[in-house]
Design a protein around this motif. Structure first.
Motif, PDB file in Angstrom:
ATOM      1  N   ALA A  98       0.845  -1.209   0.000  1.00 32.44           N
ATOM      2  CA  ALA A  98       0.000   0.000   0.000  1.00 32.44           C
ATOM      3  C   ALA A  98       0.870   1.244   0.000  1.00 32.44           C
ATOM      4  N   ASP A  99       1.942   1.221   0.788  1.00 28.17           N
ATOM      5  CA  ASP A  99       2.880   2.348   0.813  1.00 28.17           C
ATOM      6  C   ASP A  99       3.556   2.506  -0.550  1.00 28.17           C
ATOM      7  N   HIS A 100       3.956   1.407  -1.144  1.00 30.55           N
ATOM      8  CA  HIS A 100       4.573   1.442  -2.468  1.00 30.55           C
ATOM      9  C   HIS A 100       3.606   2.053  -3.482  1.00 30.55           C
ATOM     10  N   HIS A 101       2.371   1.619  -3.462  1.00 32.44           N
ATOM     11  CA  HIS A 101       1.378   2.120  -4.409  1.00 32.44           C
ATOM     12  C   HIS A 101       1.202   3.633  -4.253  1.00 32.44           C
ATOM     13  N   GLN A 102       1.140   4.097  -3.022  1.00 31.04           N
ATOM     14  CA  GLN A 102       0.984   5.534  -2.796  1.00 31.04           C
ATOM     15  C   GLN A 102       2.223   6.299  -3.247  1.00 31.04           C
ATOM     16  N   ARG A 103       3.420   5.755  -2.986  1.00 29.49           N
ATOM     17  CA  ARG A 103       4.646   6.417  -3.433  1.00 29.49           C
ATOM     18  C   ARG A 103       4.687   6.496  -4.955  1.00 29.49           C
ATOM     19  N   MET A 104       4.196   5.462  -5.601  1.00 31.13           N
ATOM     20  CA  MET A 104       4.122   5.494  -7.072  1.00 31.13           C
ATOM     21  C   MET A 104       3.154   6.579  -7.527  1.00 31.13           C
ATOM     22  N   LEU A 105       2.003   6.675  -6.885  1.00 29.30           N
ATOM     23  CA  LEU A 105       1.020   7.700  -7.241  1.00 29.30           C
ATOM     24  C   LEU A 105       1.569   9.109  -7.027  1.00 29.30           C
ATOM     25  N   ASP A 106       2.503   9.260  -6.103  1.00 29.25           N
ATOM     26  CA  ASP A 106       3.104  10.561  -5.813  1.00 29.25           C
ATOM     27  C   ASP A 106       4.168  10.969  -6.842  1.00 29.25           C
ATOM     28  N   ALA A 113       1.509  10.030 -16.673  1.00 32.89           N
ATOM     29  CA  ALA A 113       1.067   8.844 -17.424  1.00 32.89           C
ATOM     30  C   ALA A 113      -0.412   8.563 -17.177  1.00 32.89           C
ATOM     31  N   LEU A 114      -0.850   8.741 -15.955  1.00 32.91           N
ATOM     32  CA  LEU A 114      -2.263   8.479 -15.636  1.00 32.91           C
ATOM     33  C   LEU A 114      -3.186   9.547 -16.177  1.00 32.91           C
ATOM     34  N   ALA A 115      -2.656  10.756 -16.380  1.00 26.62           N
ATOM     35  CA  ALA A 115      -3.479  11.840 -16.910  1.00 26.62           C
ATOM     36  C   ALA A 115      -3.810  11.571 -18.358  1.00 26.62           C
TER      37      ALA A 115
END
Length: 115
Positions: A98-106, A113-115
């Motif tokens: 979960a921490d990894h996923h949030q760091r990626m989102l940051d 890329a997501l935009a």
């Protein structure tokens, strides 16, 4: 040695985790009977959670997959993490992921890329 570890991780994602995920959406690749397809689909939350447990306990070094250095494995894991909710798995059950996923989102590059 580090390159081999990276390849082993990506191979696990592609040959096991991705297949577990695909059983929920593309079961017809492996079975013809609807009951078999339904059974594979029902098993996805269990197999995906088991895979995330293995990743968190055995593969993940932190703060990135391979440790201090961001690698292509982080992008691949991020893609898998993004599908967990649809697989019936709560990423919050895996704090490091979960921490990894949030760091990626940051990351600015991920936001672009997501935009």
């Amino acid at each position: 040695y580090e390159f081999a570890r990276l390849q082993a991780f990506n191979a696990y994602l592609s040959s096991t985790v991705h297949v577990n995920h695909a059983h929920g959406r593309r079961g017809a690749r492996w079975a013809s009977e609807q009951s078999s397809i339904d059974d594979m689909k029902a098993k996805v939350p269990e197999t995906m959670a088991a895979a995330m447990r293995i990743i968190e306990l055995d593969y993940f070094e932190g703060p990135w997959v391979m440790g201090e250095q961001y690698t292509v494995a982080d992008a691949y894991l991020f893609t898998i993490e993004g599908g967990l909710q649809g697989d019936g798995v709560d990423i919050a059950d895996f704090p490091a992921l979960a921490d990894h996923h949030q760091r990626m989102l940051d990351r600015a590059s991920v936001q672009r890329a997501l935009a």
